[in-house]
Write an enzyme that holds these catalytic residues in place. Structure first.
Site, short mmCIF file in Angstrom:
data_model
loop_
_atom_site.label_atom_id
_atom_site.label_comp_id
_atom_site.label_asym_id
_atom_site.label_seq_id
_atom_site.Cartn_x
_atom_site.Cartn_y
_atom_site.Cartn_z
N GLY A 60 29.70 -10.70 -32.93
CA GLY A 60 28.81 -11.75 -32.44
C GLY A 60 27.53 -11.10 -31.92
O GLY A 60 27.46 -9.88 -31.74
N SER B 63 24.18 -10.09 -29.60
CA SER B 63 24.08 -9.45 -28.29
C SER B 63 24.10 -10.50 -27.18
O SER B 63 23.41 -11.52 -27.27
CB SER B 63 22.78 -8.64 -28.21
N GLY B 64 24.90 -10.25 -26.19
CA GLY B 64 25.00 -11.17 -25.06
C GLY B 64 25.96 -12.33 -25.29
O GLY B 64 26.15 -13.17 -24.41
N GLY C 24 29.18 -12.25 -25.51
CA GLY C 24 30.36 -12.15 -24.63
C GLY C 24 31.43 -11.21 -25.14
O GLY C 24 32.57 -11.25 -24.66
N THR D 155 31.81 -7.82 -24.85
CA THR D 155 32.30 -6.87 -23.84
C THR D 155 33.09 -7.60 -22.76
O THR D 155 34.18 -7.16 -22.37
CB THR D 155 31.10 -6.13 -23.21
N SER E 152 28.45 -5.84 -34.98
CA SER E 152 28.92 -5.79 -36.38
C SER E 152 28.42 -6.98 -37.20
O SER E 152 29.19 -7.84 -37.58
CB SER E 152 30.45 -5.66 -36.45
N1 ATP Z 1 33.09 -17.86 -22.70
C1 ATP Z 1 32.44 -16.70 -22.43
N2 ATP Z 1 32.92 -15.54 -22.92
C2 ATP Z 1 32.27 -14.38 -22.65
N3 ATP Z 1 31.16 -14.27 -21.91
C3 ATP Z 1 30.62 -15.41 -21.39
C4 ATP Z 1 31.25 -16.66 -21.63
N4 ATP Z 1 30.53 -17.61 -21.00
C5 ATP Z 1 29.51 -16.97 -20.39
N5 ATP Z 1 29.54 -15.65 -20.61
C6 ATP Z 1 28.59 -14.67 -20.08
O1 ATP Z 1 27.88 -14.12 -21.16
C7 ATP Z 1 27.53 -12.78 -20.92
C8 ATP Z 1 28.07 -11.93 -22.08
O2 ATP Z 1 27.66 -10.59 -21.92
P1 ATP Z 1 28.38 -9.40 -22.67
O3 ATP Z 1 27.84 -8.13 -22.11
O4 ATP Z 1 29.85 -9.59 -22.60
O5 ATP Z 1 27.87 -9.63 -24.14
P2 ATP Z 1 28.08 -8.71 -25.43
O6 ATP Z 1 28.47 -9.62 -26.51
O7 ATP Z 1 28.99 -7.60 -25.12
O8 ATP Z 1 26.62 -8.19 -25.67
P3 ATP Z 1 26.13 -6.79 -26.35
O9 ATP Z 1 26.37 -6.94 -27.80
O10 ATP Z 1 24.68 -6.74 -26.01
O11 ATP Z 1 26.93 -5.69 -25.73
C9 ATP Z 1 28.15 -12.40 -19.60
O12 ATP Z 1 27.18 -12.48 -18.60
C10 ATP Z 1 29.22 -13.46 -19.41
O13 ATP Z 1 29.49 -13.72 -18.07
MG MG Z 2 28.68 -5.50 -25.05
#
Ligand code: ATP
Ligand code: MG
Lengths: 450, 200
Positions: free
Chosen positions: B11, B13-14, B16, B18, B85
């Protein structure tokens, strides 16, 4: 052709029967064979080999039976007691069958297309799907969750099957407890024989657990001929003998195993390790502590039943105080202190094992840092609410580690000469059925003579 | 015996990845699984250090993560990958290699991501300070048949995690929650029986 090859070729479809007698000591069984209390077992023993066996450390049923069924040490199967602490927490949980990390004997047999009947093995609750029928033993509560497949529950009810003796009956009276022990044995025997005769099976495992309950509360009756329950104790074993005889009558070319998961001896005193740890400044408890969940800040070590000692390490526990670098020194200090506990001028600690001496495998990280083995007569307990280091209560018998029983209906010469260990039983049973042990079993088949 | 498998979060960036990887990691550890998280951000500082964001480099990064996931999976570890990915083909390639593979699409509209902007990256990307930014000037190819889809713009992290765990249970990869295998009443009853034998 080696013996193993012979088993492989000739005995491919051989069946095996294992009768478990929870806590039946080898020395007591020997004595009952010799003094005529167990004549039918005496006959059976002539057709095989009766051995003294070592069991697990700690020598309690949940650990020992799990090592029996997996052939593995706790470092592999992950069960260290009837209760344990959740990871990174002081919160108690009661390990159940789902926590067992290894393949069981009957799972392995099932994979090779063999059907098993498994009745009343402790620590198999809740019942897991398998090829055959399984009814869990201690600490099973609900017959529905204790039985696989569930369709077998009505038959169990019809047979008036009892999961277990209710040890709380002793609060009522010893008579009430004895009655429950006898009734439970009767219902168990009837159910076992019903299954033996009416079900298809390749591996039959039936465990009698009231032996253990009897001995916990009536051990004092065995040495004392004038004891109120002396003859009741002997009569109970005579009933067990009769059951073994009825299995013996039915034997064809099955290999018969009879085993216990630990031995028993009389209690002089119960010893409260947490009291000792507190008195010596290692453990701090909140007021009116009921269990180790009520540990207070600043503790360096605590104990869980029976003789498991854990250092309150930083990183391992929420309010851990002990730095890794200090672990070695603290272990030595505690070991030294324990070796000095004495009663009537005798040291009561026989040996203190360190984790790495007795445990190995992926679950070693959950192991206690030390396991204390007492001399006969001094039963180690994990209670936290005791004011005295030692006392006595209603229990009169305690477990022993080096006096479990193993009978195999095979000549002595077919077996390894060394003392068996409980982890050897599963590979031995598999070998007797022409099956090799899966990877991850620590024990070795008793048939595997080098 | 605990089985090994790979949970693959994909998915933007951001979205969720991680957050969910860590939640699932904690829960599976509680249930006695051995777990390893391979997070894109961390992998790019060691295993894939020096790689950029061209399609080729991104694919190399994913192949490396997939390779390690495969090693872990076959040793009864639960491997959790959390990397954007974006390319379907290389995701399917690692799926083929690993076999026991659970692809979780962490879905979130770009407006919500830009709003969240956890790392301040969207702001910079929209300002043209970052090139090859997935969803802006680089493609993101949605999975066609992932095992699970979580929509993080409408679900809480806990809801998304619960949905993934339910899927794992349904696929028979994990046993139902352990500490709750007994009800509280069962726990009390067990405690009393153990007390009667002096074990507590
Ligand atoms: N249902 C959900 N699942 C996961 N995260 C969520 C959800 N709802 C809100 N969020 C928020 O979204 C943000 C996700 O950030 P996270 O660092 O996990 O993204 P990521 O996909 O790992 O990004 P990156 O690819 O940049 O590492 C967090 O601040 C989290 O609290
Ligand atoms: Mg991440």
């Amino acid at each position: 052709m080696g013996l193993l090859d012979r088993f492989k070729s000739k005995d491919k479809n051989r069946r095996a029967v294992l009768i478990g007698l929870d806590g039946a000591p080898y020395t007591l069984v020997r004595r009952f064979i010799e003094d005529g209390t167990m004549p039918r077992l005496a006959e059976l023993v002539k057709r095989g080999t009766l051995l003294q066996m070592d069991t697990t450390i700690p020598d309690i049923s949940s650990v020992a039976w799990t090592s029996f069924m997996t052939g593995a040490n706790p470092g592999r199967h992950g069960i260290y007691g009837f209760l344990d602490l959740q990871p990174n927490s002081y919160k108690i949980y009661f390990p159940n069958s789902r926590h067992i990390q290894c393949t069981t004997l009957w799972e392995e047999a099932g994979r090779r297309g063999r059907r098993s009947i498994v009745i009343n093995v402790p620590s198999t609750y809740p019942a897991q799907p398998m090829n055959g029928i399984l009814v869990s033993g201690f600490v099973a509560i609900d017959l529905n969750k204790a039985t696989y497949p569930p369709e077998f529950v009505p038959k169990l009810r019809e047979l008036d099957y009892r999961i277990d003796v209710d040890a709380r009956k002793v609060q009522e009276s010893h008579d009430a407890l004895m009655e429950d022990i006898l009734k439970t044995l009767e219902r168990r025997v009837e159910t076992l024989l019903y299954l033996y005769d009416n079900e298809q099976w390749d591996l039959f495992i039936g465990v009698i657990t009231s032996t253990d309950r009897l001995q916990h509360f009536f051990w004092d009756a065995i040495e004392d001929e004038n004891h109120k329950y002396h003859s009741a104790f002997l009569d109970y074993y005579a009933l067990v003998d009769d059951f073994l005889g009825r299995i013996g009558e039915r034997l064809g070319d099955e290999t018969l195993f009879i085993m216990s998961d630990h031995g028993f001896t009389g209690i002089e005193k119960q010893v409260y390790l947490n009291r000792w740890l507190a008195d010596n400044g290692y453990l701090k408890l909140k007021e009116n502590a009921r269990s180790i969940e009520d540990i207070a800040e600043g503790s360096r070590a605590f104990a869980l039943d029976p003789g498991r000692i854990y250092l309150n390490l930083k990183g391992r526990y929420p309010s851990g105080t002990v730095e890794r670098a200090y672990r070695r020194a603290l272990l030595d200090e505690i070991k030294q202190g324990l070796s000095e506990i004495s009663a009537n001028g005798t040291a009561i600690v026989k040996r203190v094992y360190e984790r790495d001496e007795i445990f190995s495998g992926p679950r070693t990280d959950a192991a206690p840092d030390l396991c204390v083995q007492p001399i006969y007569g001094y039963d180690l307990k994990g209670a936290v609410n005791k004011q005295e280091l030692m006392d006595r209560d209603l229990l009169t018998g305690m477990h022993t580690q080096d006096d479990a029983t193993l009978f195999i209906s095979a000549p002595r010469d077919d077996l390894r000469p060394d003392k068996p260990h409980i982890t050897d039983v599963a590979p031995t049973i598999l070998a007797s059925m022409g099956l090799t042990a899966p990877e991850g079993m620590d024990g070795r088949s008793m048939f595997a003579r080098e | 015996m605990a089985k090994g498998f790979t949970i693959w979060f994909t998915g933007m960036s951001g979205a969720g990845k991680t957050t969910l990887a860590r939640l699932i990691e904690a829960e599976l550890k509680n249930r006695e699984h051995r777990v390893e998280v391979l997070d894109g951000d961390i992998i790019r500082t060691n295993l894939s250090k020096g790689l950029g964001f061209s399609k080729e480099d991104r694919d190399t990064n994913i192949r490396r993560i997939g390779f390690v996931c495969n090693l872990l999976t076959r040793n009864e570890v639960v491997a959790i990958a959390a990397a954007i990915s974006p390319y379907r083909e290389v995701r399917d390639e690692v799926r083929q290699m690993i076999g026991s593979f659970v692809e979780v699409y962490v879905k979130c509209p770009i407006e919500v991501l830009a709003e969240r902007d956890v790392k301040g990256l969207y702001k910079r990307a929209f300002a043209g300070e970052i090139e090859h930014f997935t969803g802006i000037d680089d493609p993101y190819e949605e999975p066609l048949s992932p095992e699970a889809v979580v929509e993080t713009d409408t679900e809480t992290p806990e809801q998304s995690a619960a949905q993934i765990l339910a899927k794992l249970e349904e696929m028979n990869l994990i046993a139902p929650a352990l500490p709750d295998a007994y009800s509280d009443e069962d726990d009390e009853e067990i405690r009393r029986r153990l007390e009667a034998l002096g074990y507590v």
